[in-house]
Design an enzyme around this catalytic site. Structure first.
Site, PDB file in Angstrom:
ATOM      1  N   HIS A 158       0.834  -1.206   0.000  1.00 39.24           N
ATOM      2  CA  HIS A 158       0.000   0.000   0.000  1.00 39.24           C
ATOM      3  C   HIS A 158       0.873   1.264   0.000  1.00 39.24           C
ATOM      4  CE1 HIS A 158      -3.093  -2.632   2.285  1.00 39.24           C
ATOM      5  NE2 HIS A 158      -3.541  -2.477   1.047  1.00 39.24           N
ATOM      6  N   LYS A 164     -17.971  -6.517   5.754  1.00 36.90           N
ATOM      7  CA  LYS A 164     -16.717  -7.241   6.006  1.00 36.90           C
ATOM      8  C   LYS A 164     -16.466  -7.258   7.506  1.00 36.90           C
ATOM      9  CE  LYS A 164     -13.993  -6.653   1.793  1.00 36.90           C
ATOM     10  NZ  LYS A 164     -12.744  -6.117   1.224  1.00 36.90           N
ATOM     11  N   ARG A 202      -1.214  -5.816  -8.660  1.00 34.05           N
ATOM     12  CA  ARG A 202      -0.058  -6.667  -8.377  1.00 34.05           C
ATOM     13  C   ARG A 202       0.108  -7.697  -9.481  1.00 34.05           C
ATOM     14  NH1 ARG A 202      -2.582  -8.123  -2.711  1.00 34.05           N
ATOM     15  NH2 ARG A 202      -4.238  -8.261  -4.249  1.00 34.05           N
ATOM     16  N   SER A 233      -2.933  -7.848   2.590  1.00 40.23           N
ATOM     17  CA  SER A 233      -3.235  -7.765   4.027  1.00 40.23           C
ATOM     18  C   SER A 233      -3.672  -9.128   4.538  1.00 40.23           C
ATOM     19  CB  SER A 233      -4.339  -6.738   4.276  1.00 40.23           C
ATOM     20  OG  SER A 233      -3.897  -5.444   3.946  1.00 40.23           O
TER      21      SER A 233
HETATM   22  O1  PNS Z   1      -8.664  -2.892  -0.287  1.00 38.42           O
HETATM   23  P1  PNS Z   1      -9.861  -3.433  -1.001  1.00 38.42           P
HETATM   24  O2  PNS Z   1     -10.711  -4.266  -0.056  1.00 38.42           O
HETATM   25  O3  PNS Z   1      -9.488  -4.168  -2.252  1.00 38.42           O
HETATM   26  O4  PNS Z   1     -10.735  -2.146  -1.441  1.00 38.42           O
HETATM   27  C1  PNS Z   1     -11.968  -2.309  -2.117  1.00 38.42           C
HETATM   28  C2  PNS Z   1     -12.707  -0.958  -2.213  1.00 38.42           C
HETATM   29  C3  PNS Z   1     -12.846  -0.323  -0.842  1.00 38.42           C
HETATM   30  C4  PNS Z   1     -11.926  -0.022  -3.100  1.00 38.42           C
HETATM   31  C5  PNS Z   1     -14.093  -1.236  -2.852  1.00 38.42           C
HETATM   32  O5  PNS Z   1     -14.713  -2.273  -2.169  1.00 38.42           O
HETATM   33  C6  PNS Z   1     -14.995  -0.031  -2.855  1.00 38.42           C
HETATM   34  O6  PNS Z   1     -14.786   0.918  -3.586  1.00 38.42           O
HETATM   35  N1  PNS Z   1     -16.019  -0.037  -1.974  1.00 38.42           N
HETATM   36  C7  PNS Z   1     -16.918   1.089  -1.758  1.00 38.42           C
HETATM   37  C8  PNS Z   1     -18.312   0.790  -2.296  1.00 38.42           C
HETATM   38  C9  PNS Z   1     -18.370   1.076  -3.767  1.00 38.42           C
HETATM   39  O7  PNS Z   1     -18.106   2.165  -4.225  1.00 38.42           O
HETATM   40  N2  PNS Z   1     -18.713   0.035  -4.547  1.00 38.42           N
HETATM   41  C10 PNS Z   1     -18.809   0.145  -5.969  1.00 38.42           C
HETATM   42  C11 PNS Z   1     -17.466  -0.069  -6.623  1.00 38.42           C
HETATM   43  S1  PNS Z   1     -17.752  -1.045  -7.996  1.00 38.42           S
END
Ligand code: PNS
Length: 166
Positions: A19, A43, A92, A130
């Site tokens: 990150h 989650k 990645r 993570s």
């Molecule tokens: O670190 P992560 O868990 O891969 O992050 C995922 C994240 C937080 C970027 C994604 O789940 C997200 O944007 N969630 C917020 C809800 C949202 O906007 N959903 C629509 C995206 S398609």
């Protein structure tokens, strides 16, 4: 000239060197980067949103061009509220691409003014996530070279481990 702001959203449960690598790369491209910790009720994170924000702040240190905050709801709404022109995501491996591409296209559908910028992590970080470092740490393995010291210490406290690691 207007300030070019990006958001870097994620779970950050907890922050890893991967990150921080992406954040460093984003920082040279944008005037200001807002790291957004998602408060996701679906989650079950190891760390609360407050803890994840604190770990990120401690790991990043004092950097005027970076701020860390938590958010709820849609990333595009968070981006809009921060005046961001871009959403930064790290890539990645090839398998990251499919879900990231899907998310980027959905985000564009929700707000065509905000572009997703994918940044490639350095080769040494391709295997870091993570989830994997939590598992290794919980089982007593060393994660010192893949997570910042604050994350390692916080995980060890959560898992009730002492100061030594295998
Ligand atoms: O670190 P992560 O868990 O891969 O992050 C995922 C994240 C937080 C970027 C994604 O789940 C997200 O944007 N969630 C917020 C809800 C949202 O906007 N959903 C629509 C995206 S398609």
């Amino acid at each position: 000239m207007s300030r070019r702001v990006a958001v870097y959203p994620g779970s950050f449960d907890p922050v890893t060197l991967g990150h921080l690598d992406i954040l460093d790369r984003a920082s040279v491209m944008f005037d200001h980067v807002v790291v957004g910790v998602l408060e996701n009720p679906d989650k079950a994170p190891l760390f609360s949103a407050r803890e994840r924000v604190d770990l990120l702040r401690a790991a990043i240190g004092e950097r005027p061009s970076v701020e860390v905050t938590s958010f709820e709801g849609l990333t595009v709404d968070f981006a809009r509220s921060m005046g961001a022109i871009a959403i930064v995501r790290g890539l990645r491996v090839i398998s990251d691409f499919e879900s990231e591409f899907q998310m980027a296209l959905m985000n564009r559908r929700l707000n065509a003014d905000v572009n997703t910028v994918f940044l490639m992590t350095s080769f040494s970080n391709v295997f870091i996530s993570s989830s994997i470092i939590k598992e290794v740490c919980r089982l007593g393995g060393s994660v010192d070279d893949v997570a910042p010291p604050v994350s390692v210490a916080a995980m060890r406290r959560k898992f009730g481990l002492d100061g030594s690691s295998r």
